[in-house]
Design a protein around this motif. Structure first.
Motif, PDB file in Angstrom:
ATOM      1  N   GLU A   1      -1.802  12.157  -2.442  1.00  0.00           N
ATOM      2  CA  GLU A   1      -2.493  11.140  -1.661  1.00  0.00           C
ATOM      3  C   GLU A   1      -1.851  11.010  -0.289  1.00  0.00           C
ATOM      4  O   GLU A   1      -0.628  11.107  -0.150  1.00  0.00           O
ATOM      5  CB  GLU A   1      -2.458   9.786  -2.376  1.00  0.00           C
ATOM      6  CG  GLU A   1      -3.322   9.729  -3.618  1.00  0.00           C
ATOM      7  CD  GLU A   1      -3.563   8.296  -4.071  1.00  0.00           C
ATOM      8  OE1 GLU A   1      -3.151   7.369  -3.349  1.00  0.00           O
ATOM      9  OE2 GLU A   1      -4.181   8.116  -5.138  1.00  0.00           O
TER      10      GLU A   1
ATOM     11  N   HIS B   1      -6.894   2.983 -11.357  1.00  0.00           N
ATOM     12  CA  HIS B   1      -6.871   4.018 -10.315  1.00  0.00           C
ATOM     13  C   HIS B   1      -6.231   5.299 -10.845  1.00  0.00           C
ATOM     14  O   HIS B   1      -6.710   6.402 -10.568  1.00  0.00           O
ATOM     15  CB  HIS B   1      -6.111   3.506  -9.094  1.00  0.00           C
ATOM     16  CG  HIS B   1      -6.056   4.485  -7.966  1.00  0.00           C
ATOM     17  ND1 HIS B   1      -7.088   4.625  -7.058  1.00  0.00           N
ATOM     18  CD2 HIS B   1      -5.105   5.396  -7.608  1.00  0.00           C
ATOM     19  CE1 HIS B   1      -6.775   5.562  -6.177  1.00  0.00           C
ATOM     20  NE2 HIS B   1      -5.568   6.039  -6.492  1.00  0.00           N
ATOM     21  N   TRP B   2      -5.142   5.146 -11.601  1.00  0.00           N
ATOM     22  CA  TRP B   2      -4.509   6.331 -12.181  1.00  0.00           C
ATOM     23  C   TRP B   2      -5.483   7.065 -13.103  1.00  0.00           C
ATOM     24  O   TRP B   2      -5.549   8.297 -13.086  1.00  0.00           O
ATOM     25  CB  TRP B   2      -3.263   5.935 -12.971  1.00  0.00           C
ATOM     26  CG  TRP B   2      -2.130   5.438 -12.116  1.00  0.00           C
ATOM     27  CD1 TRP B   2      -2.163   5.159 -10.784  1.00  0.00           C
ATOM     28  CD2 TRP B   2      -0.799   5.155 -12.552  1.00  0.00           C
ATOM     29  NE1 TRP B   2      -0.946   4.712 -10.358  1.00  0.00           N
ATOM     30  CE2 TRP B   2      -0.082   4.696 -11.419  1.00  0.00           C
ATOM     31  CE3 TRP B   2      -0.154   5.220 -13.776  1.00  0.00           C
ATOM     32  CZ2 TRP B   2       1.259   4.333 -11.488  1.00  0.00           C
ATOM     33  CZ3 TRP B   2       1.182   4.850 -13.845  1.00  0.00           C
ATOM     34  CH2 TRP B   2       1.882   4.414 -12.719  1.00  0.00           C
ATOM     35  N   TRP B   3      -6.231   6.302 -13.889  1.00  0.00           N
ATOM     36  CA  TRP B   3      -7.170   6.932 -14.814  1.00  0.00           C
ATOM     37  C   TRP B   3      -8.286   7.653 -14.058  1.00  0.00           C
ATOM     38  O   TRP B   3      -8.708   8.742 -14.463  1.00  0.00           O
ATOM     39  CB  TRP B   3      -7.745   5.881 -15.749  1.00  0.00           C
ATOM     40  CG  TRP B   3      -8.718   6.426 -16.755  1.00  0.00           C
ATOM     41  CD1 TRP B   3     -10.069   6.324 -16.735  1.00  0.00           C
ATOM     42  CD2 TRP B   3      -8.385   7.183 -17.922  1.00  0.00           C
ATOM     43  NE1 TRP B   3     -10.626   6.949 -17.820  1.00  0.00           N
ATOM     44  CE2 TRP B   3      -9.611   7.503 -18.573  1.00  0.00           C
ATOM     45  CE3 TRP B   3      -7.190   7.629 -18.488  1.00  0.00           C
ATOM     46  CZ2 TRP B   3      -9.648   8.243 -19.741  1.00  0.00           C
ATOM     47  CZ3 TRP B   3      -7.238   8.358 -19.661  1.00  0.00           C
ATOM     48  CH2 TRP B   3      -8.458   8.653 -20.274  1.00  0.00           C
ATOM     49  N   SER B   4      -8.752   7.057 -12.977  1.00  0.00           N
ATOM     50  CA  SER B   4      -9.817   7.698 -12.201  1.00  0.00           C
ATOM     51  C   SER B   4      -9.344   8.978 -11.531  1.00  0.00           C
ATOM     52  O   SER B   4     -10.155   9.861 -11.248  1.00  0.00           O
ATOM     53  CB  SER B   4     -10.356   6.724 -11.147  1.00  0.00           C
ATOM     54  OG  SER B   4      -9.366   6.437 -10.180  1.00  0.00           O
ATOM     55  N   ARG B   5      -8.032   9.086 -11.281  1.00  0.00           N
ATOM     56  CA  ARG B   5      -7.488  10.291 -10.641  1.00  0.00           C
ATOM     57  C   ARG B   5      -6.795  11.208 -11.640  1.00  0.00           C
ATOM     58  O   ARG B   5      -6.033  12.093 -11.243  1.00  0.00           O
ATOM     59  CB  ARG B   5      -6.480   9.872  -9.569  1.00  0.00           C
ATOM     60  CG  ARG B   5      -7.065   9.093  -8.382  1.00  0.00           C
ATOM     61  CD  ARG B   5      -7.982   9.970  -7.527  1.00  0.00           C
ATOM     62  NE  ARG B   5      -7.354  11.193  -7.145  1.00  0.00           N
ATOM     63  CZ  ARG B   5      -6.531  11.329  -6.091  1.00  0.00           C
ATOM     64  NH1 ARG B   5      -6.275  10.273  -5.336  1.00  0.00           N
ATOM     65  NH2 ARG B   5      -5.995  12.496  -5.808  1.00  0.00           N
TER      66      ARG B   5
ATOM     67  N   ARG C   1       2.227   6.842  -6.964  1.00  0.00           N
ATOM     68  CA  ARG C   1       1.265   7.872  -7.360  1.00  0.00           C
ATOM     69  C   ARG C   1       1.777   9.270  -7.016  1.00  0.00           C
ATOM     70  O   ARG C   1       1.590  10.213  -7.801  1.00  0.00           O
ATOM     71  CB  ARG C   1      -0.074   7.618  -6.672  1.00  0.00           C
ATOM     72  CG  ARG C   1      -0.738   6.305  -7.081  1.00  0.00           C
ATOM     73  CD  ARG C   1      -1.811   5.894  -6.097  1.00  0.00           C
ATOM     74  NE  ARG C   1      -2.280   4.523  -6.357  1.00  0.00           N
ATOM     75  CZ  ARG C   1      -3.065   3.835  -5.530  1.00  0.00           C
ATOM     76  NH1 ARG C   1      -3.467   4.384  -4.377  1.00  0.00           N
ATOM     77  NH2 ARG C   1      -3.431   2.609  -5.827  1.00  0.00           N
TER      78      ARG C   1
ATOM     79  N   ARG D   1       2.410   1.689  -3.548  1.00  0.00           N
ATOM     80  CA  ARG D   1       1.469   2.226  -4.536  1.00  0.00           C
ATOM     81  C   ARG D   1       1.276   3.727  -4.358  1.00  0.00           C
ATOM     82  O   ARG D   1       1.245   4.488  -5.336  1.00  0.00           O
ATOM     83  CB  ARG D   1       0.134   1.488  -4.437  1.00  0.00           C
ATOM     84  CG  ARG D   1       0.165   0.085  -5.019  1.00  0.00           C
ATOM     85  CD  ARG D   1      -1.233  -0.486  -5.172  1.00  0.00           C
ATOM     86  NE  ARG D   1      -1.847  -0.767  -3.883  1.00  0.00           N
ATOM     87  CZ  ARG D   1      -1.766  -1.930  -3.252  1.00  0.00           C
ATOM     88  NH1 ARG D   1      -1.075  -2.925  -3.794  1.00  0.00           N
ATOM     89  NH2 ARG D   1      -2.365  -2.111  -2.097  1.00  0.00           N
TER      90      ARG D   1
ATOM     91  N   ARG E   1      -5.454  -2.933 -12.622  1.00  0.00           N
ATOM     92  CA  ARG E   1      -6.177  -2.315 -11.518  1.00  0.00           C
ATOM     93  C   ARG E   1      -5.522  -0.983 -11.116  1.00  0.00           C
ATOM     94  O   ARG E   1      -6.208   0.011 -10.868  1.00  0.00           O
ATOM     95  CB  ARG E   1      -6.191  -3.272 -10.328  1.00  0.00           C
ATOM     96  CG  ARG E   1      -7.035  -2.780  -9.153  1.00  0.00           C
ATOM     97  CD  ARG E   1      -6.833  -3.694  -7.963  1.00  0.00           C
ATOM     98  NE  ARG E   1      -7.180  -5.062  -8.306  1.00  0.00           N
ATOM     99  CZ  ARG E   1      -6.676  -6.122  -7.700  1.00  0.00           C
ATOM    100  NH1 ARG E   1      -5.772  -5.974  -6.750  1.00  0.00           N
ATOM    101  NH2 ARG E   1      -7.071  -7.337  -8.048  1.00  0.00           N
ATOM    102  N   GLU E   2      -4.173  -0.981 -11.065  1.00  0.00           N
ATOM    103  CA  GLU E   2      -3.487   0.261 -10.712  1.00  0.00           C
ATOM    104  C   GLU E   2      -3.642   1.301 -11.814  1.00  0.00           C
ATOM    105  O   GLU E   2      -3.828   2.500 -11.528  1.00  0.00           O
ATOM    106  CB  GLU E   2      -2.001  -0.025 -10.467  1.00  0.00           C
ATOM    107  CG  GLU E   2      -1.192   1.177 -10.019  1.00  0.00           C
ATOM    108  CD  GLU E   2      -1.643   1.745  -8.690  1.00  0.00           C
ATOM    109  OE1 GLU E   2      -1.310   2.916  -8.417  1.00  0.00           O
ATOM    110  OE2 GLU E   2      -2.334   1.043  -7.924  1.00  0.00           O
TER     111      GLU E   2
ATOM    112  N   ARG F   1       0.843  -1.206   0.000  1.00  0.00           N
ATOM    113  CA  ARG F   1       0.000   0.000   0.000  1.00  0.00           C
ATOM    114  C   ARG F   1       0.873   1.249   0.000  1.00  0.00           C
ATOM    115  O   ARG F   1       0.591   2.223  -0.717  1.00  0.00           O
ATOM    116  CB  ARG F   1      -0.927  -0.007   1.213  1.00  0.00           C
ATOM    117  CG  ARG F   1      -2.118  -0.941   1.075  1.00  0.00           C
ATOM    118  CD  ARG F   1      -3.205  -0.602   2.077  1.00  0.00           C
ATOM    119  NE  ARG F   1      -2.749  -0.786   3.449  1.00  0.00           N
ATOM    120  CZ  ARG F   1      -2.924  -1.885   4.156  1.00  0.00           C
ATOM    121  NH1 ARG F   1      -3.521  -2.934   3.599  1.00  0.00           N
ATOM    122  NH2 ARG F   1      -2.499  -1.971   5.406  1.00  0.00           N
TER     123      ARG F   1
END
Length: 702
Positions: free
Chosen positions: A340, A407-411, A332, A328, A403-404, A325
């Motif tokens: 984050e 998350h990058w795309w969503s942020r 980011r 990751r 999956r990671e 965690r």
């Protein structure tokens, strides 16, 4: 006006299950107390902290009320949301008493149960466990009668014997290395499999016996299937009850110590036993135990013994999950510039260490899972192998990356524009570097030898009459003079026969009836003359002369006149030191990258200054046998070979490349070494795509 619904913070919490057990555990590194919740049904253990313990003391009230009481009565200052988070943790692990909505909740959870979905069956064939026995009574009996195994004197004795075995093997290293090479056979695979099963059984018994001696209950033992290969396993989950971290460490390390002890004793057994089945058994036990203990079980990057040992040493539960965690979030923040929050507060040094550990774990697992995927493909028939290979790669490698990326795309809206520009620029530069044709080097092994050299052998068994001393010789100089008494005697008889037949011919001329016998006598004369010439020719072959100018060397100084020599024992070597070549061997997929005239650098073994050269010939077919024994792994060389009769066949296949050197090697002697050959320019991206298509084409046939 309708009444507003109650907030979850003001609703009483559901009751806990009555069969749960709560016991105090050791304090963590910060000194904060901790406890363990035991689920007696499935024998699972959950470690909780001070806040969760205070919540359990007041369980049944509303979250708001619990948080207020904890704030007033302790130094903790939680809010109601933290209490609700703990409730969700208990619900997810089914630690609350079943209520009216339990059936629906369990049904919803079962939909995510990996064993009840097609996704679970696709990837859980990799590892699953089947409990078989409850061994507590047997373990108590064994613990009583095997107590001497845990005495310090026993440990010191095993250590001393293991070190003695290593020393003895070091003195027989060539034989041990040869045994390793020869073990790669059908019989060897069976031996290794039996040794792995036996070693793993003792490994798990070590865990179980130590846990029993420390007063814990071993719930069950059974069979674990790793890539469908069965191995024993032991449930030592009750180790979390122990407050003393040294006791938990003893249980976690018992398996590795057992295997290392087995490896040391088996190594000693191999060193002192005679060749045969017993020695082979010791060899399989020693090699598998050393490899499994050091390379696999001791690794902290998978959830094997090494991981639990490291977690206990650091007193850091859930090391993998917590460090990953952090890693990751570090990616980011560092790569994308996202603001984050860190999932846990750590000082900068410890955070960097955990992030580095997570990065190494990712790389290790990438290599391991890729290897497992290839192994799965090779173990099954082609159609199933391709399918399972795709599952392994997609589930364990591509799925976490995807999956990671999600998350990058969503942020993406939170990524600074400047950072987006640099990321895109980096990706473009990386693609350009991969697509650009680069000069590449091909590495190979070979033996440098004189272009013109000749090993001198006797043409047939003969007596040594004279042998020239080592040094420079000219073409036509005598190197070795041999003698064969049988041939000399035959020549003497032939000469006497010629004289006798000539005398008979002279006598026939004076006889009236001589003309009738003359023809037959002349035929006998021709036979005697031919026999004499043949004997003289064979005697001439015993006078070995130099066919070219060079250096006469490698003459055994123990040769004496009058000794017999055979046809397979070299008497010496004639070398022309002016021109040298290298017989090099490369892999089949690198042949197309080499062209005639390509530059070569040859590094003789033990030297760091290269000798320049060029490629003059490239083999068109694989090498049938290795001509230079010094390159074979059986004789300490770098190339693996299999013995077929008297021939050494390279495994895997190799192609021969002939190299002309610009200068001689040191000491003007035949020497093996490493080569760097200039390959044709290639694009890494294009080469990778070509190789992938080639593999797909090769493996597409059924």
């Amino acid at each position: 006006m309708s009444a507003l619904p109650f907030s979850p913070e003001d609703l009483p919490l559901p009751p806990l299950r009555e069969d749960l057990r709560l016991s105090e555990a050791a304090a963590d590194r910060s000194g904060e107390p901790s406890w363990v919740i035991q689920d007696t049904v499935v024998n699972r253990f959950y470690r909780i902290g001070w806040l969760e313990f205070e919540c359990l003391l007041r369980w049944g009230q509303t979250p708001r009320r619990i948080s207020e009481q904890i704030s007033k009565q302790t130094a903790l200052k939680p809010d109601a949301e933290q209490v609700l988070d703990f409730r969700r943790f208990l619900e997810q692990n089914q630690l609350l008493r079943p209520g009216p909505d339990t059936v629906d909740r369990l049904r919803a959870q079962s939909e995510g149960n990996p064993w009840l979905t097609w996704k679970g069956w696709l990837h859980h064939y990799l590892f699953f466990r089947i409990p078989l026995v409850r061994p507590q009574r047997m373990l108590r009996w064994l613990s009583k009668y095997l107590g001497w195994l845990f005495h310090p004197v026993t440990g010191l004795l095993v250590l001393a014997l293991g070190l003695l075995g290593l020393v003895l093997v070091a003195h027989q290293w060539d034989a041990f290395r040869s045994a390793i090479v020869e073990s790669f056979s059908a019989e060897g695979i069976v031996g290794f499999a039996i040794a792995v099963a036996f070693g793993k059984a003792l490994h798990e018994m070590g865990h179980a016996l130590v846990a029993t001696r420390l007063g814990l209950k071993v719930a069950h033992m059974g069979v674990a299937f790793v890539v469908l290969w069965p191995m024993l396993y032991t449930d030592t989950g009750e180790a979390w009850k122990l407050r003393n971290s040294r006791h938990r460490l003893a249980i976690a390390s018992a398996g590795i110590l057992t295997e290392l002890s087995l490896a040391g004793l088996a190594t000693l057994g191999w060193a002192v036993s005679e060749p045969g089945a017993l020695r082979d058994g010791f060899f399989y036990l020693a090699t598998t135990s050393w490899v499994l203990s050091i390379a696999l079980n001791a690794s902290p990057f998978m959830r094997f013994d090494g991981y639990f040992i490291l977690s206990d040493l650091l007193d850091f539960p859930n090391l993998h999950e917590r460090s990953q965690r952090l890693a990751r979030v570090a990616l980011r923040r560092g790569l994308l510039g996202l603001d984050e929050e860190w999932p846990e507060p750590f000082d900068a040094g410890r955070r960097r260490a955990l992030i580095a550990f997570a990065m190494v774990t990712w790389v290790y697992r990438l290599v391991l899972f890729a290897g497992i995927a290839v192994a799965v493909y090779l173990l099954f028939f082609k159609l199933l192998g391709i399918f399972l290979f795709a599952v392994e790669v997609s589930w364990f490698i591509l799925r976490p990356i995807w999956r990671e990326m999600g998350h990058w795309w969503s942020r993406r809206a939170g990524i600074p524009m400047r950072r987006k520009f640099f990321v895109l620029l980096f990706v473009a530069a990386l693609l350009a570097l991969l697509a650009m044709p680069w000069q590449t080097q091909i590495h190979a092994y070979g033996v440098a030898r004189a272009e013109h050299q000749m090993r001198v052998f006797a043409p047939f068994p003969a007596l040594l009459r004279d042998i020239r001393g080592m040094g420079a010789v000219r073409a036509g100089d005598a190197l070795v003079t041999l003698e064969q008494p049988d041939i000399t005697e035959r020549m003497t008889r032939s000469e006497a026969g010629v004289r006798s037949v000539n005398a008979r011919l002279t006598g026939l001329m004076a006889e009236p009836a001589g003309l009738a016998e003359e023809a037959a006598t002349r035929q006998r004369l021709d036979v005697q003359i031919q026999e004499e010439r043949a004997a003289r020719s064979e005697i001439a072959r015993l006078n070995l002369q130099a066919p070219f100018d060079g250096q006469w060397r490698d003459v055994d100084p123990n040769w004496q006149a009058g000794q017999w020599t055979g046809t397979k024992e070299a008497l010496g070597v004639l070398v022309d030191p002016r021109s040298w070549q290298v017989d090099a061997y490369i892999k089949p997929d690198e042949v197309h990258r080499i062209e005639g005239g390509a530059g070569v650098r040859f590094y003789p073994e033990g030297h760091f200054t290269p000798i320049e050269g060029r490629v003059i010939a490239i083999g068109s077919t694989r090498v049938a046998q290795l001509e230079h024994r010094m390159l074979s792994s059986r004789f300490g060389g770098p190339l693996a070979t299999a013995k077929q009769g008297e021939a050494l066949v390279p495994t895997p296949a190799l192609f021969h490349v002939l190299v002309q050197l610009d200068g001689p090697p040191p000491a003007l002697q035949e020497v093996r070494g490493h080569l760097q050959i200039d390959g044709a320019r290639r694009s890494l991206l294009g080469e990778g795509a070509t190789q992938l298509l080639a593999v797909l084409r090769r493996e597409s046939g059924f």
